[in-house]
Design a protein around this motif. Sequence first.
Motif, PDB file in Angstrom:
ATOM      1  N   ASP A 204      41.453  41.886  56.503  1.00  0.00           N
ATOM      2  CA  ASP A 204      42.438  42.950  56.368  1.00  0.00           C
ATOM      3  C   ASP A 204      43.499  42.507  55.376  1.00  0.00           C
ATOM      4  N   HIS A 205      43.647  43.254  54.268  1.00  0.00           N
ATOM      5  CA  HIS A 205      44.624  42.904  53.248  1.00  0.00           C
ATOM      6  C   HIS A 205      46.025  43.400  53.582  1.00  0.00           C
ATOM      7  N   GLY A 206      46.251  43.928  54.770  1.00  0.00           N
ATOM      8  CA  GLY A 206      47.544  44.482  55.120  1.00  0.00           C
ATOM      9  C   GLY A 206      48.668  43.485  54.903  1.00  0.00           C
ATOM     10  N   GLY A 207      49.734  43.926  54.221  1.00  0.00           N
ATOM     11  CA  GLY A 207      50.877  43.065  53.962  1.00  0.00           C
ATOM     12  C   GLY A 207      50.785  42.287  52.672  1.00  0.00           C
ATOM     13  N   LEU A 208      49.620  42.243  52.038  1.00  0.00           N
ATOM     14  CA  LEU A 208      49.484  41.566  50.749  1.00  0.00           C
ATOM     15  C   LEU A 208      49.817  42.541  49.619  1.00  0.00           C
ATOM     16  N   ASP A 209      50.424  42.006  48.593  1.00  0.00           N
ATOM     17  CA  ASP A 209      50.868  42.837  47.469  1.00  0.00           C
ATOM     18  C   ASP A 209      49.690  43.133  46.541  1.00  0.00           C
ATOM     19  N   PRO A 210      49.336  44.406  46.350  1.00  0.00           N
ATOM     20  CA  PRO A 210      48.194  44.738  45.491  1.00  0.00           C
ATOM     21  C   PRO A 210      48.551  44.970  44.030  1.00  0.00           C
ATOM     22  N   HIS A 211      49.837  44.893  43.639  1.00  0.00           N
ATOM     23  CA  HIS A 211      50.283  45.355  42.322  1.00  0.00           C
ATOM     24  C   HIS A 211      50.037  44.337  41.202  1.00  0.00           C
ATOM     25  N   VAL A 212      48.840  43.783  41.163  1.00  0.00           N
ATOM     26  CA  VAL A 212      48.547  42.710  40.205  1.00  0.00           C
ATOM     27  C   VAL A 212      48.549  43.191  38.759  1.00  0.00           C
ATOM     28  N   TRP A 213      48.264  44.448  38.529  1.00  0.00           N
ATOM     29  CA  TRP A 213      48.132  44.961  37.159  1.00  0.00           C
ATOM     30  C   TRP A 213      49.461  44.946  36.398  1.00  0.00           C
ATOM     31  N   LEU A 214      50.591  44.753  37.109  1.00  0.00           N
ATOM     32  CA  LEU A 214      51.891  44.762  36.442  1.00  0.00           C
ATOM     33  C   LEU A 214      52.228  43.431  35.792  1.00  0.00           C
ATOM     34  N   SER A 215      51.401  42.441  35.977  1.00  0.00           N
ATOM     35  CA  SER A 215      51.489  41.209  35.199  1.00  0.00           C
ATOM     36  C   SER A 215      50.418  41.286  34.118  1.00  0.00           C
ATOM     37  N   PRO A 216      50.796  41.311  32.846  1.00  0.00           N
ATOM     38  CA  PRO A 216      49.776  41.366  31.787  1.00  0.00           C
ATOM     39  C   PRO A 216      48.736  40.247  31.902  1.00  0.00           C
ATOM     40  N   ALA A 217      49.155  39.076  32.365  1.00  0.00           N
ATOM     41  CA  ALA A 217      48.211  37.966  32.513  1.00  0.00           C
ATOM     42  C   ALA A 217      47.161  38.281  33.565  1.00  0.00           C
ATOM     43  N   LEU A 218      47.564  38.933  34.660  1.00  0.00           N
ATOM     44  CA  LEU A 218      46.611  39.299  35.702  1.00  0.00           C
ATOM     45  C   LEU A 218      45.821  40.546  35.315  1.00  0.00           C
ATOM     46  N   ALA A 219      46.422  41.399  34.506  1.00  0.00           N
ATOM     47  CA  ALA A 219      45.680  42.554  33.984  1.00  0.00           C
ATOM     48  C   ALA A 219      44.483  42.079  33.177  1.00  0.00           C
ATOM     49  N   ILE A 220      44.652  40.971  32.464  1.00  0.00           N
ATOM     50  CA  ILE A 220      43.544  40.394  31.702  1.00  0.00           C
ATOM     51  C   ILE A 220      42.417  39.995  32.641  1.00  0.00           C
ATOM     52  N   GLN A 221      42.763  39.402  33.777  1.00  0.00           N
ATOM     53  CA  GLN A 221      41.730  39.023  34.747  1.00  0.00           C
ATOM     54  C   GLN A 221      41.004  40.252  35.290  1.00  0.00           C
ATOM     55  N   GLU A 222      41.747  41.324  35.510  1.00  0.00           N
ATOM     56  CA  GLU A 222      41.112  42.548  36.000  1.00  0.00           C
ATOM     57  C   GLU A 222      40.150  43.114  34.951  1.00  0.00           C
ATOM     58  N   VAL A 223      40.565  43.085  33.693  1.00  0.00           N
ATOM     59  CA  VAL A 223      39.693  43.569  32.618  1.00  0.00           C
ATOM     60  C   VAL A 223      38.412  42.737  32.561  1.00  0.00           C
ATOM     61  N   ARG A 224      38.535  41.444  32.710  1.00  0.00           N
ATOM     62  CA  ARG A 224      37.351  40.579  32.671  1.00  0.00           C
ATOM     63  C   ARG A 224      36.430  40.842  33.867  1.00  0.00           C
ATOM     64  N   ASN A 225      37.008  41.104  35.023  1.00  0.00           N
ATOM     65  CA  ASN A 225      36.191  41.442  36.191  1.00  0.00           C
ATOM     66  C   ASN A 225      35.445  42.754  35.974  1.00  0.00           C
ATOM     67  N   ILE A 226      36.107  43.704  35.334  1.00  0.00           N
ATOM     68  CA  ILE A 226      35.466  44.990  35.036  1.00  0.00           C
ATOM     69  C   ILE A 226      34.340  44.785  34.027  1.00  0.00           C
ATOM     70  N   GLU A 227      34.596  43.963  33.016  1.00  0.00           N
ATOM     71  CA  GLU A 227      33.551  43.657  32.035  1.00  0.00           C
ATOM     72  C   GLU A 227      32.331  43.049  32.730  1.00  0.00           C
ATOM     73  N   LYS A 228      32.572  42.105  33.610  1.00  0.00           N
ATOM     74  CA  LYS A 228      31.474  41.441  34.317  1.00  0.00           C
ATOM     75  C   LYS A 228      30.683  42.449  35.154  1.00  0.00           C
ATOM     76  N   GLY A 229      31.404  43.314  35.870  1.00  0.00           N
ATOM     77  CA  GLY A 229      30.734  44.295  36.717  1.00  0.00           C
ATOM     78  C   GLY A 229      29.923  45.301  35.924  1.00  0.00           C
ATOM     79  N   LEU A 230      30.468  45.776  34.820  1.00  0.00           N
ATOM     80  CA  LEU A 230      29.735  46.734  33.994  1.00  0.00           C
ATOM     81  C   LEU A 230      28.513  46.084  33.354  1.00  0.00           C
ATOM     82  N   SER A 231      28.638  44.820  32.991  1.00  0.00           N
ATOM     83  CA  SER A 231      27.495  44.104  32.411  1.00  0.00           C
ATOM     84  C   SER A 231      26.378  43.943  33.434  1.00  0.00           C
ATOM     85  N   GLU A 232      26.743  43.813  34.704  1.00  0.00           N
ATOM     86  CA  GLU A 232      25.732  43.745  35.756  1.00  0.00           C
ATOM     87  C   GLU A 232      25.099  45.117  35.992  1.00  0.00           C
ATOM     88  N   ALA A 233      25.906  46.162  35.861  1.00  0.00           N
ATOM     89  CA  ALA A 233      25.387  47.511  36.068  1.00  0.00           C
ATOM     90  C   ALA A 233      24.489  47.954  34.918  1.00  0.00           C
TER      91      ALA A 233
END
Length: 380
Positions: A204-233
Amino acid sequence: MKFWNHSLTALSLSVMLVAAGCGSNTSSEGNNSAGNNSSSTSTEASATVEATKKLEIRTSFYPMYEFTRHVAGDLANVENLVPAGTEPHDWEPTAQDMAAITDADVLVYSGGGMESWAEQVLDSATGSGLKAIEASQGIELMDGAEEGHEHGEESHEESEHAHEHAHEDEGHTHDEGAHEAEEHTHDEHGHEAENHAESGHHHDHGGLDPHVWLSPALAIQEVRNIEKGLSEAAPEYKDQFKANADAYVAELETLDKDFAAALKDSKRKDFITQHAAFGYLAKQYGLTQVPIAGLSPDQEPSPSRMADIVKFAKEHNVKTIFFETLVSSKVADTIANEIGAKSAVLNPIEGLSEEELADGLDYIKVMRQNLEALKAALNE
């Protein structure tokens, strides 16, 4: 001579008829050849269309849409589920939305508790062949109740005192393990699998902060995760997805450097914001977020919390109180009026309004607006 003339005329007529016949046969063969070429071209075109069939992708809310469309490029039809101008925290999918997700090839969501509906939707999509991509996978999530305790170069006891009240108001309790993001594994549909089999339930992620995209450095990690997932699809497009992601990541890296350079020598390191959405951004650049309310933008702060914020603002000579788009600015305006400060927008980019989209705004442009707003407030 007359016979010769008649004979010559007859011979000429015969030659003309033969020539005409040959021309007719040539034309017919040409038409048949053209028909065969047309058929061949049509077949090749159909094969090309089939070979470049676009992925159908649904995204949970605006940042996921923005990141995904840059990675997918023209290889996918990307549609966002949360409508423009809608606050996504409390959005729930309709039956029509559920059908759209199930019919899609890929669902991209941020995770970390941002999309409270995600687990139910993924359970419903079992067996549909849907590929789910959790963009925040592998990112260490912050405890929302502890935000503001990570200070930059300066330490403020009053700030810590204000945050302690916020903890009591939010009523969150956490064990030590809540400070670390759980390592996720996914089945073929992208569902989270419980790593600790003995617990027998999903984390349960309750109480954890989900707003990672507001750090450009973490936004980069999200983009890379999306790239990886689309490449698998769609592994046949792996190189194109990588090239697209590389180009967008380069822009995000520039944004990250600009934030670091602009905020490094600010006169102050703390800022007051309407809800606790900027913890990752603050931590990345040595700042302290002082949120009026908790992780939910429509959470009402208690009177004691309001009093603590007013006290903190007066003691630290805060001249700007930040509010955000998509929700009422009433609370921020109340505090600003109380201390004689002004209010300004710090956009959590949880969704863009129709007007913002019409003006051509996007994630990077809004983040640059946020940077200018922070620079002004931290150097007053």
